[in-house]
Motif scaffolding. Sequence first.
Motif, PDB file in Angstrom:
ATOM      1  N   ASP A  31       0.835  -1.203   0.000  1.00 53.71           N
ATOM      2  CA  ASP A  31       0.000   0.000   0.000  1.00 53.71           C
ATOM      3  C   ASP A  31       0.869   1.251   0.000  1.00 53.71           C
ATOM      4  N   LEU A  32       1.909   1.243   0.834  1.00 51.40           N
ATOM      5  CA  LEU A  32       2.820   2.382   0.895  1.00 51.40           C
ATOM      6  C   LEU A  32       3.520   2.573  -0.449  1.00 51.40           C
ATOM      7  N   GLY A  33       3.991   1.450  -1.021  1.00 52.43           N
ATOM      8  CA  GLY A  33       4.674   1.520  -2.310  1.00 52.43           C
ATOM      9  C   GLY A  33       3.766   2.007  -3.420  1.00 52.43           C
ATOM     10  N   PHE A  34       2.514   1.584  -3.399  1.00 48.12           N
ATOM     11  CA  PHE A  34       1.522   2.019  -4.383  1.00 48.12           C
ATOM     12  C   PHE A  34       1.327   3.524  -4.322  1.00 48.12           C
ATOM     13  N   ALA A  48       5.021   9.420  -7.978  1.00 44.68           N
ATOM     14  CA  ALA A  48       6.099   9.473  -8.973  1.00 44.68           C
ATOM     15  C   ALA A  48       5.551   9.527 -10.390  1.00 44.68           C
ATOM     16  N   ILE A  49       4.504   8.745 -10.654  1.00 43.06           N
ATOM     17  CA  ILE A  49       3.881   8.728 -11.985  1.00 43.06           C
ATOM     18  C   ILE A  49       3.283  10.094 -12.310  1.00 43.06           C
ATOM     19  N   PRO A  67       0.949   5.273 -16.968  1.00 45.76           N
ATOM     20  CA  PRO A  67       1.563   4.083 -16.378  1.00 45.76           C
ATOM     21  C   PRO A  67       1.566   2.871 -17.314  1.00 45.76           C
ATOM     22  N   GLU A  68       0.685   2.860 -18.313  1.00 46.05           N
ATOM     23  CA  GLU A  68       0.671   1.751 -19.275  1.00 46.05           C
ATOM     24  C   GLU A  68       1.937   1.715 -20.123  1.00 46.05           C
ATOM     25  N   LYS A  94      -2.772  -2.644  -8.182  1.00 49.67           N
ATOM     26  CA  LYS A  94      -3.372  -1.458  -7.583  1.00 49.67           C
ATOM     27  C   LYS A  94      -3.342  -0.270  -8.547  1.00 49.67           C
ATOM     28  N   LEU A  95      -2.299  -0.210  -9.369  1.00 52.07           N
ATOM     29  CA  LEU A  95      -2.202   0.859 -10.376  1.00 52.07           C
ATOM     30  C   LEU A  95      -3.108   0.609 -11.572  1.00 52.07           C
ATOM     31  N   GLN A  96      -3.702  -0.587 -11.621  1.00 54.01           N
ATOM     32  CA  GLN A  96      -4.615  -0.978 -12.699  1.00 54.01           C
ATOM     33  C   GLN A  96      -3.949  -0.892 -14.072  1.00 54.01           C
TER      34      GLN A  96
END
Length: 361
Positions: free
Chosen positions: A71-74, A80-81, A88-89, A123-125
């Motif tokens: 969760d933290l990393g997400f 960052a994105i 992100p794709e 999580k980033l889908q």
Amino acid sequence: MLPHTLSTVITGSGRFLPTKIVPNEDFLEHSFFDAAGKKLPNSNEVIIQKFTQITGIKERRYATDDLVASDLGFRAAQEAIADAGIDPETLDYIIVAHNFGDVKACSRRVDMMPPLAARIKHKLQIANPYTVAYDLPFGCPGWLQGVIQAHYYLQSGDAKRILVIGTETLSRVSDAHDRDSMIYSDGAGAVILEARPGEAKNGILQHLTVSDTLTQAFWLNSSPSYNPDLSRENLYIKMDGRKIYEYALTRVPQLIKDCLDKANIPLSEVKKVLIHQANEKMDEAMLDRLFKLYGEENIPVDIMPMTIGTLGNNSVATLPVLYDLVAHGEMDGYRFQSGEVLVFASVGAGMNANAVVYRIP
């Protein structure tokens, strides 16, 4: 016209720091034991005072019970994105550095299946199957090693854009009866790395990594609590602080110098040194030793930004969080300027150590 050079550059960064602040005073009621299972003779007031003097840590962040490392990393990845302004794709890789996976607040059990990188991609889908997501456990130097791996992919031409994350919840694997538990904290940081053509070489100029395991492999390990009344089945992060300190003091400064020599960069060109935030006195000693290797006594006062005092040691997250804070002008007195050279360096379990020389585009 000069031929174009392919540079590996950071185009965006982000962080997630938990909202739960834990000051040193919260440890006053703890029962501390030594490695032999004997209660420490000094009062907790004295133990905490000495701890603060040595480490510089006054408070740290712990993840709230509803969050785990992925969760933290997400959340750091989202930042960052957005900072890089990318879709992100279009990511070719997601590399996630950690050491203990998703450890829930109610359990000491390590959970690493599926990999954290897969969880964060989910999580980033991100639907793109060619966005390859994998984990990198490499001790505290894991995030920087992920950056080095990303550099190889980008320089090869096989990738154009990579997300590298460092995330950890060390509060979930620390022994409340070990005074070293006061060092550890939680957090996450992330960067987007891209291959950029240009006439001048920017971004990553050189890198160097070492792994020393003959006698050093278990200086950081997972072992039972120091409290002899607790189960021997549960394991916690443990370290031989003195040996690690001596190793870091000798290995890291020489590694940085070797990396700078490899890049043909003199120490005088280095404007910032970003060292893994493990211990204030240790980091200061490593910087002092680095300058002495060059015969220099005078260390610029603004060369080494530090977060250890308020954020503690969150392992793989310390470097990307530190970079992000400076990059966004959120550390008083510290700014990155185009063209200046900085050095990243880290040391930790393995024992592993690494360094990267980087020029700000």
